[in-house]
Design a protein around this motif. Sequence first.
Motif, PDB file in Angstrom:
ATOM      1  N   ILE A 137       0.933  -1.103  -0.072  1.00 36.59           N
ATOM      2  CA  ILE A 137      -0.068  -0.048  -0.066  1.00 36.59           C
ATOM      3  C   ILE A 137       0.901   1.227  -0.114  1.00 36.59           C
ATOM      4  CG2 ILE A 137      -1.841  -0.846   1.051  1.00 36.59           C
ATOM      5  CD1 ILE A 137      -1.132  -0.101   3.577  1.00 36.59           C
ATOM      6  N   GLU A 138       1.609   1.287  -1.031  1.00 39.54           N
ATOM      7  CA  GLU A 138       2.861   2.485  -0.997  1.00 39.54           C
ATOM      8  C   GLU A 138       2.073   3.725  -1.473  1.00 39.54           C
ATOM      9  OE1 GLU A 138       3.791  -0.814  -2.340  1.00 39.54           O
ATOM     10  OE2 GLU A 138       5.721  -1.133  -1.616  1.00 39.54           O
ATOM     11  N   LEU A 181     -14.368  -4.481   2.362  1.00 42.46           N
ATOM     12  CA  LEU A 181     -13.335  -4.340   1.482  1.00 42.46           C
ATOM     13  C   LEU A 181     -12.939  -3.004   1.279  1.00 42.46           C
ATOM     14  CD1 LEU A 181     -12.907  -6.484  -1.815  1.00 42.46           C
ATOM     15  CD2 LEU A 181     -11.407  -4.630  -1.434  1.00 42.46           C
ATOM     16  N   ALA A 182     -13.626  -2.195   0.952  1.00 42.24           N
ATOM     17  CA  ALA A 182     -13.275  -0.830   0.895  1.00 42.24           C
ATOM     18  C   ALA A 182     -13.143   0.019   2.146  1.00 42.24           C
ATOM     19  CB  ALA A 182     -14.601   0.066   0.172  1.00 42.24           C
ATOM     20  N   GLY A 183     -13.737  -0.498   3.082  1.00 42.86           N
ATOM     21  CA  GLY A 183     -13.554   0.236   4.428  1.00 42.86           C
ATOM     22  C   GLY A 183     -12.160  -0.096   4.971  1.00 42.86           C
ATOM     23  N   LEU A 184     -11.806  -1.169   4.927  1.00 44.08           N
ATOM     24  CA  LEU A 184     -10.392  -1.654   5.403  1.00 44.08           C
ATOM     25  C   LEU A 184      -9.434  -0.865   4.805  1.00 44.08           C
ATOM     26  CD1 LEU A 184     -11.117  -5.644   5.514  1.00 44.08           C
ATOM     27  CD2 LEU A 184     -10.591  -4.301   7.411  1.00 44.08           C
ATOM     28  N   TYR A 185      -9.390  -0.382   3.843  1.00 40.07           N
ATOM     29  CA  TYR A 185      -8.642   0.257   3.305  1.00 40.07           C
ATOM     30  C   TYR A 185      -8.044   1.417   3.953  1.00 40.07           C
ATOM     31  CZ  TYR A 185      -5.491   2.481  -0.368  1.00 40.07           C
ATOM     32  OH  TYR A 185      -4.386   3.227  -0.899  1.00 40.07           O
ATOM     33  N   TRP A 201      -1.642  -2.621  12.247  1.00 41.54           N
ATOM     34  CA  TRP A 201      -2.950  -2.027  11.285  1.00 41.54           C
ATOM     35  C   TRP A 201      -2.608  -2.349   9.818  1.00 41.54           C
ATOM     36  CZ3 TRP A 201      -7.186  -1.236  13.284  1.00 41.54           C
ATOM     37  CH2 TRP A 201      -7.229  -0.824  14.621  1.00 41.54           C
ATOM     38  N   TRP A 202      -1.529  -2.235   9.369  1.00 39.80           N
ATOM     39  CA  TRP A 202      -1.019  -2.709   7.959  1.00 39.80           C
ATOM     40  C   TRP A 202      -1.834  -3.929   7.680  1.00 39.80           C
ATOM     41  CZ3 TRP A 202       3.044  -6.400   6.531  1.00 39.80           C
ATOM     42  CH2 TRP A 202       3.242  -6.229   4.995  1.00 39.80           C
ATOM     43  N   TRP A 203      -1.550  -4.939   8.498  1.00 39.98           N
ATOM     44  CA  TRP A 203      -1.881  -6.372   8.307  1.00 39.98           C
ATOM     45  C   TRP A 203      -3.555  -6.418   8.278  1.00 39.98           C
ATOM     46  CZ3 TRP A 203       0.367  -9.478   5.820  1.00 39.98           C
ATOM     47  CH2 TRP A 203       1.753 -10.088   6.036  1.00 39.98           C
ATOM     48  N   TRP A 204      -4.122  -5.396   8.906  1.00 41.90           N
ATOM     49  CA  TRP A 204      -5.424  -5.305   8.989  1.00 41.90           C
ATOM     50  C   TRP A 204      -6.059  -5.201   7.327  1.00 41.90           C
ATOM     51  CZ3 TRP A 204     -10.237  -4.324  11.817  1.00 41.90           C
ATOM     52  CH2 TRP A 204     -10.230  -4.629  13.163  1.00 41.90           C
ATOM     53  N   VAL A 205      -5.092  -4.204   6.583  1.00 43.24           N
ATOM     54  CA  VAL A 205      -5.549  -4.193   5.362  1.00 43.24           C
ATOM     55  C   VAL A 205      -5.299  -5.548   4.588  1.00 43.24           C
ATOM     56  CG1 VAL A 205      -5.277  -2.478   3.440  1.00 43.24           C
ATOM     57  CG2 VAL A 205      -5.031  -1.781   5.431  1.00 43.24           C
ATOM     58  N   TRP A 209      -7.920  -8.108   3.530  1.00 47.40           N
ATOM     59  CA  TRP A 209      -8.222  -8.333   2.102  1.00 47.40           C
ATOM     60  C   TRP A 209      -7.739  -9.723   1.316  1.00 47.40           C
ATOM     61  CZ3 TRP A 209      -5.901  -3.436  -1.291  1.00 47.40           C
ATOM     62  CH2 TRP A 209      -6.803  -2.576  -0.993  1.00 47.40           C
ATOM     63  N   VAL A 210      -6.547 -10.193   1.488  1.00 50.26           N
ATOM     64  CA  VAL A 210      -6.359 -11.192   0.647  1.00 50.26           C
ATOM     65  C   VAL A 210      -6.769 -12.499   1.471  1.00 50.26           C
ATOM     66  CG1 VAL A 210      -4.545 -10.419  -0.427  1.00 50.26           C
ATOM     67  CG2 VAL A 210      -3.955 -11.520   1.515  1.00 50.26           C
TER      68      VAL A 210
END
Lengths: 479, 116, 218
Positions: A137-138, A181-185, A201-205, A209-210
Amino acid sequence: MLTSIKENHLTNKGQELGMMYFRVAIILFGAQLVMGLIAAIQFLAPGFLFELFDFSVARMVHINALVVWMLYAMIGATYMMLTDETGHEGVAIGLGKLGFWLLTAAVTVVVLVYIIVQVGPGTEASLWLIHEGREYIEAPRWADIGIVVVVLIFYFNVFATYMKGEKTGIMTVMVANLLALAGLYMAGMFYTDNISMDQFWWWWVIHLWVEATWEVFVGTLAAYALIKIIGAKREIVEMWLWIEVLMLFGSGILGMGHHYFWIGTPEYWWEIGALFSALEPVPLIAMFVHVLYDWGKEQGIAEGRGETASVITNGPAMAWIVTNAFGNFLGAGIWGFFHTLPQVNIYTHGTQFTAAHGHLSFFGAYATILIGMMYYGLQRAYGVQRMKLTFKSKMGIFLTTFGVMGMTIALTIAGYEQVIVERGEMGATWNAFFVAQNLPWYVQAQMWRAIMGVVTLLGFIYLAWDLLTIGKVSKEAEA
Amino acid sequence: MNELIVRPEITPDMFLPIFTISTLVLVFGVAYAATITLAKMGYFSKKWMNLGYLFWALQTYSLYLLSVWIQSEPFTSKVLMVTMLAYLFIPHLYFRLIEDSDRRYDSGNNIAEQKN
Amino acid sequence: MANKNLSVWTSIPFWRRSAAWVTGFASILLIWLTFDTLGQITMGTDDDLKNGVTKRVPAATVINYKIGYEMSTKRGHEVPTIGEKEPFFGKEWSADDAADLLHLGKLTSQTKNCMNCHTLLGNGAYYAPDLTKAWIDPAWSKTGPMMAMTGKSTKEEAIAEFLQHPSTYPTHARMMPELGITADEAKGLVAFLKHMSSIDTNGFPRNFGKEEGSTNAH
């Protein structure tokens, strides 16, 4: 594919928009492979493009192109099925098209900045304008906000159409899952000095997601495709979809624990992560059996009626969906399971094992079914009754699958060497890392990875060529 | 190494067996599910289901070995074995469900939505 | 649909409700655990350090202390140890200055894209060594090769020098590129690395530096 919209056998505007998304997706898929190849060569010849186009840049574009092309294809697939499922024309497709152009312009600028500017000084402005330096998510903060806006437009379209039209089970899952999916971003859109908090929190996305929402998305697509392509019974498919949602979210949400073993988070995540991630393969087996069973059953019924033809109305799409059933289980299931238990993961975490798993699971679980949806879109766009596999489709599917499988096996061997020498014997230091990187087996494995990467790229060329031509060819064959 | 520390430790020569056995757990698991599926679908006779149970036994044994080799707690090993016992029934429940849903939704031959 | 014995197991509403309940339950459990974990991984304070209170993620002023990585018999794996005070770039840093330095370092680690070659806490790319415990890596110890190579007398100065001119000090054919890191940013990065090495990672990486027979080199 290029003339798919001019041909215009599409029955609604949403599908036109879907095809627009598919086209950008396939271009980005190509970019992903080229970047991957550059990075693979740098493993073998570190001087290649050194201080010109470094590994970090190639790798950043490689994984970002991956995430973005998959999101494009997912949005495309959703627009593709929107009117079919709801029986209602998309409410704001014009606005959706504006969103598409905004997103595509933003993606272009972001990629150009990645490639040309590459790194910035250690200031907040760099995070806003260049990139955020957080794997996958760069995207810089301005683009994050842009993405949120475009996704809101997309979601408004889906949700409002759903509310006006028929509320099928497939669409209900789609609408609920897309919201998550959208909210997690949003969980990935802030900065903190605390690296543990950052990665939490990075892993939350990434994970949610995956290993949760994207998997459910795949289940939804497979359900829709089974109805459309082999004429499976809606009630049965929807019942299984709900069971899959139950199993995928039931295991996937808490399966998050397997990312919280070593990032500073408490030890109780060991047990939670091990238990729930060990359950993660179960829904994948169920999806696998379900797809094959339905296919066998519908074919049996057709034969029972005395029909000799296949029940499959879209050969390439079905071939990719069956590859998905296998690939999801192999890549996400097997390659995930064998390094997920904490006792093993302490040695394998952050080695080429992860890379092996990443390659096969992204390809097997997501690339396959999304490409299947592109073929389905083409069939609709050209108004083809029966789309059959061409030589190019067969080469595309065979070479890409063979290439990715080969890369995965090569990376697994490299990872094995790395685990034994760097982690098991030498204790993961700087020196241990380089000793392991220079082992003959490791180097050879990296060589095979590069070769298999070329095979994958060849497969992609066949695939892209097929996507460009199959619509016209099938139409003419039927005329 | 100055002192010997006693703790669960995977020695380098145990990694290959561990990776192999964990792959076998899933491969046997799929072989079991596949054999039962194909037998139930009538692709080959019910006799072959016994082969499926053999795969299940191999899978259970593999999982047991895995739990020993990665030095799991005895309690965890027991839980795993109970899980495997449950897995013995899953395909049967699964096909019960498939048959029941076929009977419920697909028997009436109603071609409600065949729109394409 | 007028079939008689309708089993609940083939009922779509039943599975829909079950899916919703299971998803809801898993989500609530995750949120609850998240609150607990956030409490535990919030950065400690300077007072915690002074009073010897162990935090999973200590305050930025941890850069004023010696950091080791030793086996804990109680926990069955290695844990970071915070020892006596030592100067960092020749001085002791106040709470505010240390926090500012760490802020600059963490920010630089992102803007220079460290994570797309290295792994941090094991996450990232696999092209370059893991940085989780880089601060206590034997390569940078007094007897390690890097100190002599950079010609500096302290570890922090040696690392900072290397970061500013990485390809001047090649260790392997695979080199770190020049990323335009300034002297200040390099200092910040060293603080970031030192802080990261003090995070309790449940024993990852295991047996760190075992080969050299010393895991608490300083």
